[in-house]
Design a protein around this motif. Structure first.
Motif, PDB file in Angstrom:
ATOM      1  N   LEU A 209     -21.075  -5.935  19.028  1.00 31.63           N
ATOM      2  CA  LEU A 209     -20.134  -6.991  19.409  1.00 31.63           C
ATOM      3  C   LEU A 209     -19.123  -6.417  20.379  1.00 31.63           C
ATOM      4  O   LEU A 209     -18.510  -5.380  20.107  1.00 31.63           O
ATOM      5  CB  LEU A 209     -19.428  -7.530  18.159  1.00 31.63           C
ATOM      6  N   TYR A 210     -18.942  -7.095  21.527  1.00 34.50           N
ATOM      7  CA  TYR A 210     -18.028  -6.602  22.569  1.00 34.50           C
ATOM      8  C   TYR A 210     -16.880  -7.584  22.780  1.00 34.50           C
ATOM      9  O   TYR A 210     -17.075  -8.802  22.844  1.00 34.50           O
ATOM     10  CB  TYR A 210     -18.796  -6.386  23.884  1.00 34.50           C
ATOM     11  N   PHE A 211     -15.677  -7.036  22.925  1.00 36.11           N
ATOM     12  CA  PHE A 211     -14.454  -7.817  23.090  1.00 36.11           C
ATOM     13  C   PHE A 211     -13.554  -7.089  24.097  1.00 36.11           C
ATOM     14  O   PHE A 211     -13.508  -5.862  24.098  1.00 36.11           O
ATOM     15  CB  PHE A 211     -13.746  -7.942  21.735  1.00 36.11           C
ATOM     16  N   PRO A 212     -12.814  -7.794  24.951  1.00 34.37           N
ATOM     17  CA  PRO A 212     -12.680  -9.249  25.081  1.00 34.37           C
ATOM     18  C   PRO A 212     -13.634  -9.822  26.133  1.00 34.37           C
ATOM     19  O   PRO A 212     -14.454  -9.092  26.696  1.00 34.37           O
ATOM     20  CB  PRO A 212     -11.247  -9.400  25.546  1.00 34.37           C
ATOM     21  N   TRP A 213     -13.490 -11.137  26.387  1.00 38.82           N
ATOM     22  CA  TRP A 213     -14.198 -11.756  27.493  1.00 38.82           C
ATOM     23  C   TRP A 213     -13.641 -11.213  28.806  1.00 38.82           C
ATOM     24  O   TRP A 213     -12.579 -10.589  28.846  1.00 38.82           O
ATOM     25  CB  TRP A 213     -14.049 -13.280  27.437  1.00 38.82           C
ATOM     26  N   ILE A 214     -14.380 -11.453  29.881  1.00 44.16           N
ATOM     27  CA  ILE A 214     -14.011 -10.894  31.189  1.00 44.16           C
ATOM     28  C   ILE A 214     -13.826 -12.008  32.223  1.00 44.16           C
ATOM     29  O   ILE A 214     -14.445 -13.058  32.127  1.00 44.16           O
ATOM     30  CB  ILE A 214     -15.088  -9.906  31.675  1.00 44.16           C
TER      31      ILE A 214
ATOM     32  N   ASP B  62      -3.455   1.283  19.515  1.00 47.96           N
ATOM     33  CA  ASP B  62      -3.115   0.736  18.198  1.00 47.96           C
ATOM     34  C   ASP B  62      -3.887  -0.545  17.900  1.00 47.96           C
ATOM     35  O   ASP B  62      -4.343  -0.741  16.767  1.00 47.96           O
ATOM     36  CB  ASP B  62      -1.611   0.458  18.114  1.00 47.96           C
ATOM     37  N   THR B  63      -4.040  -1.420  18.896  1.00 51.04           N
ATOM     38  CA  THR B  63      -4.762  -2.677  18.643  1.00 51.04           C
ATOM     39  C   THR B  63      -6.266  -2.463  18.596  1.00 51.04           C
ATOM     40  O   THR B  63      -6.986  -3.224  17.947  1.00 51.04           O
ATOM     41  CB  THR B  63      -4.420  -3.732  19.708  1.00 51.04           C
ATOM     42  N   GLN B  64      -6.754  -1.415  19.261  1.00 49.05           N
ATOM     43  CA  GLN B  64      -8.190  -1.163  19.220  1.00 49.05           C
ATOM     44  C   GLN B  64      -8.628  -0.510  17.918  1.00 49.05           C
ATOM     45  O   GLN B  64      -9.756  -0.727  17.466  1.00 49.05           O
ATOM     46  CB  GLN B  64      -8.644  -0.285  20.390  1.00 49.05           C
ATOM     47  N   SER B  65      -7.755   0.271  17.301  1.00 54.53           N
ATOM     48  CA  SER B  65      -8.146   1.060  16.123  1.00 54.53           C
ATOM     49  C   SER B  65      -8.825   0.238  15.033  1.00 54.53           C
ATOM     50  O   SER B  65      -9.928   0.580  14.592  1.00 54.53           O
ATOM     51  CB  SER B  65      -6.932   1.804  15.557  1.00 54.53           C
ATOM     52  N   PRO B  66      -8.222  -0.877  14.543  1.00 50.93           N
ATOM     53  CA  PRO B  66      -8.905  -1.645  13.491  1.00 50.93           C
ATOM     54  C   PRO B  66     -10.191  -2.297  13.973  1.00 50.93           C
ATOM     55  O   PRO B  66     -11.143  -2.450  13.189  1.00 50.93           O
ATOM     56  CB  PRO B  66      -7.861  -2.690  13.075  1.00 50.93           C
ATOM     57  N   LEU B  67     -10.244  -2.670  15.248  1.00 50.29           N
ATOM     58  CA  LEU B  67     -11.467  -3.261  15.783  1.00 50.29           C
ATOM     59  C   LEU B  67     -12.577  -2.226  15.838  1.00 50.29           C
ATOM     60  O   LEU B  67     -13.739  -2.511  15.505  1.00 50.29           O
ATOM     61  CB  LEU B  67     -11.207  -3.843  17.171  1.00 50.29           C
ATOM     62  N   ASN B  68     -12.243  -1.027  16.247  1.00 49.03           N
ATOM     63  CA  ASN B  68     -13.232   0.044  16.320  1.00 49.03           C
ATOM     64  C   ASN B  68     -13.797   0.354  14.940  1.00 49.03           C
ATOM     65  O   ASN B  68     -15.007   0.556  14.773  1.00 49.03           O
ATOM     66  CB  ASN B  68     -12.599   1.296  16.928  1.00 49.03           C
ATOM     67  N   GLU B  69     -12.940   0.370  13.931  1.00 47.68           N
ATOM     68  CA  GLU B  69     -13.393   0.624  12.568  1.00 47.68           C
ATOM     69  C   GLU B  69     -14.324  -0.477  12.072  1.00 47.68           C
ATOM     70  O   GLU B  69     -15.207  -0.232  11.254  1.00 47.68           O
ATOM     71  CB  GLU B  69     -12.187   0.749  11.634  1.00 47.68           C
ATOM     72  N   ALA B  70     -14.115  -1.700  12.575  1.00 48.93           N
ATOM     73  CA  ALA B  70     -14.958  -2.827  12.173  1.00 48.93           C
ATOM     74  C   ALA B  70     -16.234  -2.924  12.987  1.00 48.93           C
ATOM     75  O   ALA B  70     -17.040  -3.832  12.774  1.00 48.93           O
ATOM     76  CB  ALA B  70     -14.169  -4.131  12.296  1.00 48.93           C
ATOM     77  N   GLY B  71     -16.413  -2.008  13.931  1.00 54.01           N
ATOM     78  CA  GLY B  71     -17.624  -2.010  14.742  1.00 54.01           C
ATOM     79  C   GLY B  71     -17.547  -2.893  15.963  1.00 54.01           C
ATOM     80  O   GLY B  71     -18.579  -3.197  16.569  1.00 54.01           O
TER      81      GLY B  71
ATOM     82  N   TRP C 176     -15.227   0.842  26.256  1.00 55.45           N
ATOM     83  CA  TRP C 176     -14.535   1.871  25.482  1.00 55.45           C
ATOM     84  C   TRP C 176     -14.901   1.781  23.989  1.00 55.45           C
ATOM     85  O   TRP C 176     -14.062   1.755  23.117  1.00 55.45           O
ATOM     86  CB  TRP C 176     -13.028   1.752  25.690  1.00 55.45           C
ATOM     87  N   GLY C 177     -16.179   1.702  23.734  1.00 54.07           N
ATOM     88  CA  GLY C 177     -16.668   1.659  22.367  1.00 54.07           C
ATOM     89  C   GLY C 177     -18.171   1.755  22.355  1.00 54.07           C
ATOM     90  O   GLY C 177     -18.843   1.297  23.278  1.00 54.07           O
ATOM     91  N   ALA C 178     -18.719   2.369  21.298  1.00 54.75           N
ATOM     92  CA  ALA C 178     -20.182   2.559  21.229  1.00 54.75           C
ATOM     93  C   ALA C 178     -20.642   2.556  19.779  1.00 54.75           C
ATOM     94  O   ALA C 178     -21.314   3.470  19.318  1.00 54.75           O
ATOM     95  CB  ALA C 178     -20.573   3.862  21.920  1.00 54.75           C
ATOM     96  N   ARG C 179     -20.254   1.508  19.060  1.00 53.94           N
ATOM     97  CA  ARG C 179     -20.632   1.413  17.655  1.00 53.94           C
ATOM     98  C   ARG C 179     -21.513   0.193  17.403  1.00 53.94           C
ATOM     99  O   ARG C 179     -21.496  -0.768  18.160  1.00 53.94           O
ATOM    100  CB  ARG C 179     -19.398   1.332  16.753  1.00 53.94           C
ATOM    101  N   THR C 180     -22.251   0.264  16.304  1.00 57.45           N
ATOM    102  CA  THR C 180     -23.039  -0.883  15.857  1.00 57.45           C
ATOM    103  C   THR C 180     -22.226  -1.649  14.806  1.00 57.45           C
ATOM    104  O   THR C 180     -21.120  -1.246  14.445  1.00 57.45           O
ATOM    105  CB  THR C 180     -24.366  -0.431  15.235  1.00 57.45           C
TER     106      THR C 180
END
Length: 417
Positions: free
Chosen positions: A213-218, A273-282, A297-301
Motif C-alpha cells: 500500500l502506497y501513500f499519499p496520492w500524487i 514522525d508522521t511516517q513512523s506509525p505508517l511504516n510500522e503498519a506496512g 520512501w518505503g519497501a514493506r509488505t
C-alpha cells in the motif's frame, strides 16, 4: 568435420546435455480499470504509451456510463478512464517497458467487477504485479426510490476489492498487488496520514505479504486540456519504479529511495514522525526531500509487523522470482527416469542458477556454501516418493535484506598535545 580439403580452422557445435535456468520476468504489471475502447475482461499486452492510446483510450472525457448510472445529474463525473490512463503513462515514464491492460465492463456492479478480470489474469504467467488504479473513481448506488444516487465507493467495499487482488496474488504465488488508499478530492484537498492509518487498521486489515500500500496520492500534469493538473493514485508510477529497479539493479534490490518521474507534488506532506506509525503498519510512503525531489520512501509488505520473513517487499518479490524461475527452468525433468542421475542433474541446474544469483549480490554470504543449499538425493527421495512419481529438491537461500535504518555514532574527540 566439414568435407572440405581447404586448410583452415573448423568449429563443430555439439549439445552439452546440461540444462540452465533463466531468470523469470518480474517487471510486467497488469492494470485493471475502465477504458472507453478495447476488448473487455481480457488481458492485452501493450509496449508503449502510444500503443495504449491506440487500443484503449482515444479520449479521457468523464463518463456517466462507467460509473454505472444513466442520469448525468445524479452521477458524478467518472474519472476511472483518466486514473487508468495516468497510471499507464506514469508506468512508462518511470521506466516500465510493457504491461497488460484489463478493461472492465461498465454495466457490472462495483463489488462484482473483479471476478472475470482476475480469472483471466490467472492464465497470464508473466504478470508480476497487479494494480487497480481506477478503484476509487467508481461509484455505487445508495438509497431507494427517488432517493437513489451514485456515491463514491465506500472504504469497506473498496478494501474488500483490494483483498480480492491480494488473494489472487497469494494464490498465484508469483505476483504482488500494488494498492492505493482512498482519497476524497471533494472534501479534503490534503489526505491525512491518520485517515490512511485508520483505513489500514479498520478496513484493509490483511496480514498477507502479497500486498503493498502506497501513500499519499500524487499530483501530475494532466493528459489533456480538460485536466491540466490532476491528483491521481500512485500505483502506476510505483509500478514503473519497480520495473526500473529490476532492470538496473535486480529484483533483490528494494524498489525504494528512487525518484518519481512526472510528478509535480504529493497530496500530503510527511515527516519522520508522521511516517513512523505508517511504516510500522506496512504503508509505504512517498516523501519530498530538499535537493532530491519526490522519492519512494518505503519497501514493506502488508504482512504482520512481527513477521520477519516477509516484512520486506524485495524479499517477497525475490522468492516469487526464484519460484517462477526454478519452476520454468526445470520442466525438462518431468517424465525423466527418477533415479540418481535425475537428482544430480536437478541439483547441478539449481546450484548453477543460485551461484549466479550469489555472484550478482542477491544472496548473502562470503561463499556460495553460506548463501544457499540444494538437497536432491536419496536423503529426501525415498522409495515411497519414487513409487508416487515424486522428486523432492530442498532449497534454502539467504536473501539480502534492505538497510532500512542506517545508524551512525558520532563522538567528539578532544585534541591532546
Amino acid at each position: 568435420m566439414p568435407t572440405t580439403k581447404s586448410p583452415g580452422v573448423y568449429v563443430k557445435e555439439a549439445p552439452s546435455g546440461s540444462h540452465t535456468i533463466g531468470g523469470a520476468s518480474t517487471s510486467i504489471p497488469a492494470f485493471i480499470g475502465y477504458t472507453p475502447n478495447g476488448v473487455k475482461n481480457t488481458p492485452t499486452l501493450v509496449r508503449s504509451w502510444k500503443e495504449y492510446l491506440t487500443q484503449f483510450a482515444t479520449e479521457f472525457e468523464p463518463s456517466a456510463e462507467a460509473s454505472g448510472g444513466k442520469n448525468a445529474e445524479d452521477t458524478p463525473p467518472d474519472l476511472s478512464p483518466l486514473y487508468l490512463a495516468e497510471a499507464v503513462f506514469g508506468f512508462f515514464a518511470n521506466g516500465g517497458a510493457q504491461c497488460y491492460i484489463v478493461s472492465l465492463d461498465s454495466n457490472i456492479h462495483a463489488t462484482d467487477m473483479l471476478g472475470k478480470p482476475l480469472t483471466a489474469l490467472a492464465g497470464v504467467r508473466d504478470v508480476s504485479m497487479v494494480a487497480f488504479p481506477s478503484l476509487w473513481a467508481f461509484t455505487e448506488k445508495q438509497g431507494e426510490g427517488k432517493e437513489v444516487k451514485q456515491d463514491p465507493i465506500s472504504a469497506t467495499n473498496g478494501a474488500a476489492l483490494q483483498q480480492k487482488l491480494i488473494d489472487h496474488c497469494a494464490a498465484m504465488g508469483d505476483r504482488l498487488a500494488i494498492l492505493d488508499p482512498p482519497y476524497d478530492d471533494k472534501n479534503s484537498k490534503d489526505a491525512s496520514d491518520k485517515q490512511v492509518a485508520d483505513y489500514r487498521s479498520k478496513e484493509l486489515t490483511t496480514k498477507q505479504a502479497f500486498g503493498t500500500l502506497y501513500f499519499p496520492w500524487i499530483t501530475v500534469p494532466g493528459l489533456d486540456k480538460e485536466h491540466p493538473s490532476v491528483t491521481v493514485p500512485p500505483s502506476g508510477h510505483v509500478a514503473g519504479v519497480w520495473a526500473y529497479t529490476d532492470a538496473t539493479r535486480g529484483v533483490f534490490k528494494a524498489p525504494a529511495n528512487e525518484a518519481l518521474k512526472g510528478v509535480t507534488s504529493l497530496a500530503a506532506t510527511l515527516t519522520d514522525d508522521t511516517q513512523s506509525p505508517l511504516n510500522e503498519a506496512g504503508v509505504n510512503c512517498l516523501r519530498a526531500f530538499p535537493g532530491r525531489g519526490l522519492l519512494v520512501w518505503g519497501a514493506r509488505t502488508l504482512t504482520d509487523p512481527t513477521d520477519d520473513d516477509w516484512r520486506y517487499l524485495n524479499v517477497r518479490r525475490y522468492v516469487s522470482f526464484l519460484r517462477r524461475s526454478i519452476l520454468d527452468g526445470t520442466l525438462w525433468a518431468v517424465f525423466e527416469p527418477n533415479d540418481e542421475r535425475l537428482w544430480a542433474g536437478l541439483s547441478r541446474t539449481v546450484t548453477a542458477f543460485l551461484k549466479d544469483q550469489w555472484r550478482i549480490g542477491a544472496l548473502q554470504g562470503p561463499d556460495p556454501g553460506k548463501a544457499f543449499y540444494v538437497i536432491c538425493d536419496a536423503s529426501n527421495n525415498d522409495a515411497t516418493s519414487i513409487k508416487n512419481g515424486e522428486v523432492h529438491c530442498d532449497i534454502g537461500v539467504a536473501i539480502v535484506r534492505p538497510a532500512e535504518f542506517v545508524e551512525f555514532t558520532i563522538t567528539q574527540k578532544l585534541e591532546t598535545s
